[in-house]
Design a protein around this motif. Structure first.
Motif, short mmCIF file in Angstrom:
data_model
loop_
_atom_site.label_atom_id
_atom_site.label_comp_id
_atom_site.label_asym_id
_atom_site.label_seq_id
_atom_site.Cartn_x
_atom_site.Cartn_y
_atom_site.Cartn_z
N LYS A 334 4.11 63.70 -10.89
CA LYS A 334 4.89 62.92 -11.84
C LYS A 334 5.58 63.87 -12.81
N VAL A 335 6.79 63.53 -13.18
CA VAL A 335 7.57 64.36 -14.09
C VAL A 335 7.13 64.10 -15.53
N ASP A 336 6.92 65.18 -16.27
CA ASP A 336 6.59 65.09 -17.69
C ASP A 336 7.89 65.16 -18.48
N TYR A 337 8.25 64.07 -19.17
CA TYR A 337 9.52 64.01 -19.89
C TYR A 337 9.40 64.44 -21.35
N SER A 338 8.23 64.93 -21.73
CA SER A 338 8.07 65.39 -23.11
C SER A 338 8.60 66.81 -23.25
N CYS A 339 9.13 67.10 -24.41
CA CYS A 339 9.60 68.46 -24.73
C CYS A 339 10.64 68.98 -23.75
#
Length: 449
Positions: A334-339
């Motif tokens: 899953k892609v981490d969209y934070s930062c």
């Protein structure tokens, strides 16, 4: 034997589609990708790559002037737009060829025609051929929005701007986002008279207020003109070929030679046939997906700008990789969209990662803000008064750095390293404990007070 022609059929050979295609193929899938225009998508063909090359070309205007203060006897130079334009387009052709080679090396079949969805597992090509696939991926990207006003057909978008026959002496740029401000800087440095027209009173919404205000101040000092709270009323083409832009009650009409619409982008889904597979859209007209990039139709996925997430090339690439690893590589990702860092290649450029000051105050309550407002050494000797501004936002309770934002020469290059630190959750004390690399602009990151 499979009941389908392909394991994966991708519509759109942009950054996300290409990455998904080649990774899925590397995992052993039989893959085809359909592209109705050119391999590479917005970024390679009509976005990041050619635009950044124009930015590089524009920087020489100031570099040549500054060089005189550094002892170089530089004569007055004339700018040759057709030469730069043609060189940039040749580079685009070269990179497109490399993208095609990469897909070919992974045994991905490239179908150079339009494809539309005809069901959960089927598409139809422009030639009329029907194709089936176990999984479909929609990666058709975004498309420029053109305001619905009389005379809009006389304007251009970022799709056409790289192909201009001649450099406009006067250009009106509609919009206040990153595309508008980047092209404002580019055309100004090339010698055009630039007027940026924005329907609101704010440029670069979502960026740190002090940083964007500094860009506005510098841009106005350079000579770029701004008209705020100015919605387009109509565009008239005059007998001599020039254009007259009417802004309603917001001042007199603007006479110019070109109008560039940079008023946002929308998902490129027109006529794609998604309704045949009951693929749901958001209120903004984007494809609704879950955190595994799956749409409301179990066999259809979507990545990149067709979804309502972050419209950035590196994000689309990560989404394409995550999709292929999850569906075909037995590696759920899953892609981490934070930062997620972002940059505006204006003149000067600005960049940021993490929370802006206003957001941090709302979410964290107690914060500490550190900054460095300085004149880069190169600007001092060049006699240029332009100042850089770096900001660091910290959680007062933990000392953790939650945001870094900057404007100044090479801001994007410097910010990439700072983004690693913010992502890792480092503290201000750890920045302070790092010895400065002197003399550089980047050293201000560890010297902020």
């Amino acid at each position: 034997m499979s009941d389908y022609d392909y394991d994966l059929f991708v519509i759109g050979a942009g950054s996300g589609g290409v990455r998904a295609s080649r990774v899925a193929a590397a995992h052993g899938a039989k893959v085809a990708v359909a592209e109705e225009y050119r391999v590479g998508g917005t970024c390679v063909i009509r976005g990041c790559v050619p635009k950044k090359l124009l930015v590089y070309g524009a920087h020489f205007a100031e570099d040549i002037k500054d060089a005189r203060q550094f002892g170089w006897n530089v004569p007055d130079c004339a700018f040759d737009w057709p030469r730069l334009r043609d060189n940039v387009l040749r580079e685009v052709d070269r990179i497109e060829g490399l993208y095609g080679e990469t897909l070919g090396n992974q045994k991905v079949e490239i179908i150079r025609e339009r494809a539309v969805v005809t069901g959960p597992h089927s598409v139809k090509l422009a030639s009329g051929k029907e194709i089936t696939a176990k999984t479909l991926l929609i990666a058709t990207g975004g498309w420029p929005v053109v305001p619905d006003v009389p005379g809009a057909e006389h304007g251009i978008t970022s799709n056409e701007v790289f192909h201009l026959e001649a450099l406009p002496k006067r250009i009106v740029i509609a919009g206040g986002g990153y595309i508008a401000n980047e092209f404002a800087g580019i055309f100004h440095q090339f010698g055009s008279h630039v007027t940026l027209v924005n329907r609101s009173e704010t440029i670069l919404r979502g960026y740190d207020e002090q940083i964007r205000d500094r860009l506005l101040q510098i841009s106005m000092t350079k000579g770029i003109q701004f008209r705020f709270n100015a919605p387009f009323e109509k565009i008239e083409k005059q007998e001599d070929g020039s254009l007259l832009v009417h802004l309603g009650d917001n001042g007199p009409p603007i006479e110019c030679d070109a109008v560039l619409f940079a008023t946002g982008r929308r998902p490129n889904l027109d006529g794609l046939g998604l309704e045949t597979a009951q693929v749901e859209l958001t209120e903004k007209g984007a494809i609704k997906v879950d955190d595994e990039n799956r749409t409301s139709c179990a066999s259809i996925y979507a990545v990149g700008d067709v979804t309502d997430r972050i419209q950035l090339t590196p994000v689309a690439i990560r989404e394409g990789q995550a999709f292929a690893d999850t569906v075909f590589g037995n590696k759920p990702t899953k892609v981490d969209y934070s930062c997620v860092p972002s940059a505006v290649f204006s003149h000067p450029p600005l960049a940021g990662v993490g929370m802006i000051e206003a957001e941090a105050r709302n979410k964290l309550g107690s914060i500490k803000v550190y900054s460095s407002d300085f004149r880069p050494m190169k600007n001092v000797l060049a006699g240029r008064n332009e100042r850089a501004l770096y900001k660091m936002i910290c959680d007062a309770a933990t000392d953790r750095v939650v945001g870094v934002h900057m404007i100044g020469p090479d801001a994007a290059e410097i910010l990439q390293v700072a983004a690693v630190a913010v992502k890792a959750g480092l503290t201000k004390a750890q920045f302070d404990a790092t010895v400065a690399l002197h003399p550089t602009m980047a050293e201000e990151l560890v010297l902020m007070k």
